[in-house]
Design an enzyme around this catalytic site. Structure first.
Site, PDB file in Angstrom:
ATOM      1  N   LYS A 140       0.825  -1.216   0.000  1.00 57.80           N
ATOM      2  CA  LYS A 140       0.000   0.000   0.000  1.00 57.80           C
ATOM      3  C   LYS A 140       0.855   1.261   0.000  1.00 57.80           C
ATOM      4  O   LYS A 140       2.039   1.242   0.310  1.00 57.80           O
ATOM      5  CB  LYS A 140      -1.007  -0.047   1.159  1.00 57.80           C
ATOM      6  CG  LYS A 140      -2.144  -1.018   0.819  1.00 57.80           C
ATOM      7  CD  LYS A 140      -3.299  -1.002   1.773  1.00 57.80           C
ATOM      8  CE  LYS A 140      -4.391  -1.962   1.250  1.00 57.80           C
ATOM      9  NZ  LYS A 140      -5.448  -2.221   2.200  1.00 57.80           N
ATOM     10  N   ARG A 200      -3.310 -10.435   4.431  1.00 62.81           N
ATOM     11  CA  ARG A 200      -3.637 -10.402   2.998  1.00 62.81           C
ATOM     12  C   ARG A 200      -2.415  -9.894   2.259  1.00 62.81           C
ATOM     13  O   ARG A 200      -1.920  -8.801   2.559  1.00 62.81           O
ATOM     14  CB  ARG A 200      -4.840  -9.481   2.789  1.00 62.81           C
ATOM     15  CG  ARG A 200      -5.354  -9.399   1.367  1.00 62.81           C
ATOM     16  CD  ARG A 200      -6.593  -8.508   1.330  1.00 62.81           C
ATOM     17  NE  ARG A 200      -7.157  -8.423  -0.004  1.00 62.81           N
ATOM     18  CZ  ARG A 200      -6.737  -7.563  -0.931  1.00 62.81           C
ATOM     19  NH1 ARG A 200      -5.742  -6.735  -0.693  1.00 62.81           N
ATOM     20  NH2 ARG A 200      -7.304  -7.550  -2.119  1.00 62.81           N
TER      21      ARG A 200
END
Ligand code: HH2
Length: 269
Positions: free
Chosen positions: A212, A254
């Site tokens: 991210k 994840r």
């Protein structure tokens, strides 16, 4: 350490949920797996690398992403869910009830839900459910997100949603702080520093920080470059977050880089 709110806290080793985005525009793997055959082949690779769950998504939820209609989302994800569901646990990454329904009919076992609104549907369908915290929606969530105490607010929201889903009859409920979903870099870091407050709720915690933006920002600082490192170049930060999360008692991470993340789980436990 982790457990259910009612049961004793028991040791459960961390597991990895592999990311499989069947989209043209996901921030990291967008456009790579639009062809169903390529997507299924990548899913098989993720299983081979040790993913216990493969998370199939047909709509990018990156900041500013355009929404996708359920028909198009179904067209993207359905052959991929069908191609993987007899080989691994598949979660369907969607906020649309229509998509969740057909994916479950095709074999998906978990609804991974950034809207945190599909708990009653998961109960009706008899599948697991992930409640994710998000402020607003993907188009606007990064427009000056503001909290008093981000950890306390996210925790209270998730516990309320988890309890409601359990009361509705969902047997497998996960909570996820929603790293990057309406959060600044500081909010993300505060949530990661405060993960034990989520683990202590007793609900199993899932964390998704893989590649991210905030990791690109931090890597650019340590590399001494302006701007962001590209998503493909954020593996070290992603694995460092995974190791920290597992250490705090997070049960599921994840990840795009499944092999490295499984290694982190094995080292940290
Ligand atoms: N993040 C993304 C998508 N789904 N699900 C959970 N449970 N937790 C997350 O943090 C999470 C998630 C966003 O990342 P990605 O799918 O890699 O990209 P995009 O939204 O651009 O498809």
């Amino acid at each position: 350490m982790a457990g259910s709110p009612d049961g004793p806290r028991v040791y459960v080793p961390g597991a990895v949920m592999g990311v499989l985005n069947v989209t043209p525009d996901s921030f990291s793997d967008g456009g790579r797996f639009l062809d169903p055959e390529a997507a299924v082949a990548h899913g098989l690779r993720l299983i081979d690398e040790g993913a216990e769950i493969v998370d199939v998504g047909g709509e990018s939820t990156r900041p500013g992403a355009d929404p996708v209609g359920p028909d198009e989302e179904i067209r993207r994800v359905l052959p991929v869910v069908a191609g993987l569901a007899d080989k691994v646990r598949v979660s369907i990454d969607t906020r649309h009830p229509e998509v969740a329904r057909v994916a479950v009919a095709e074999g998906a076992e978990i609804i991974n839900d950034i809207s945190a609104c599909l708990g009653s549907l998961a109960a009706e369908l008899g599948v697991g459910w992930v409640a994710i915290h998000m402020l607003g929606d993907p188009r606007t969530m990064q427009d000056d997100p503001t909290y008093g105490d981000v950890v306390a607010e996210v925790r209270a929201f998730l516990v309320e949603r988890a309890e409601r889903a359990a009361e509705a009859g969902v047997a497998e409920v996960w909570i996820d702080p929603g790293i990057g979903f309406g959060k600044t870099t500081r909010h993300n870091l505060e949530l990661l520093a405060g993960l034990e407050a989520l683990v202590d709720t007793g609900w199993p915690v899932l964390v998704g920080a893989s590649r991210k933006r905030f990791l690109g920002e931090l890597a650019a600082v340590s590399d001494g470059i302006d701007g962001l490192t590209p998503p493909d170049d954020r593996r070290e930060g992603s694995v460092a977050v995974a190791a920290w999360a597992f250490h705090c008692g997070v049960r599921l991470v994840r990840a795009h880089d499944v092999r490295s993340t499984v290694q982190a789980a094995q080292v940290v436990g």
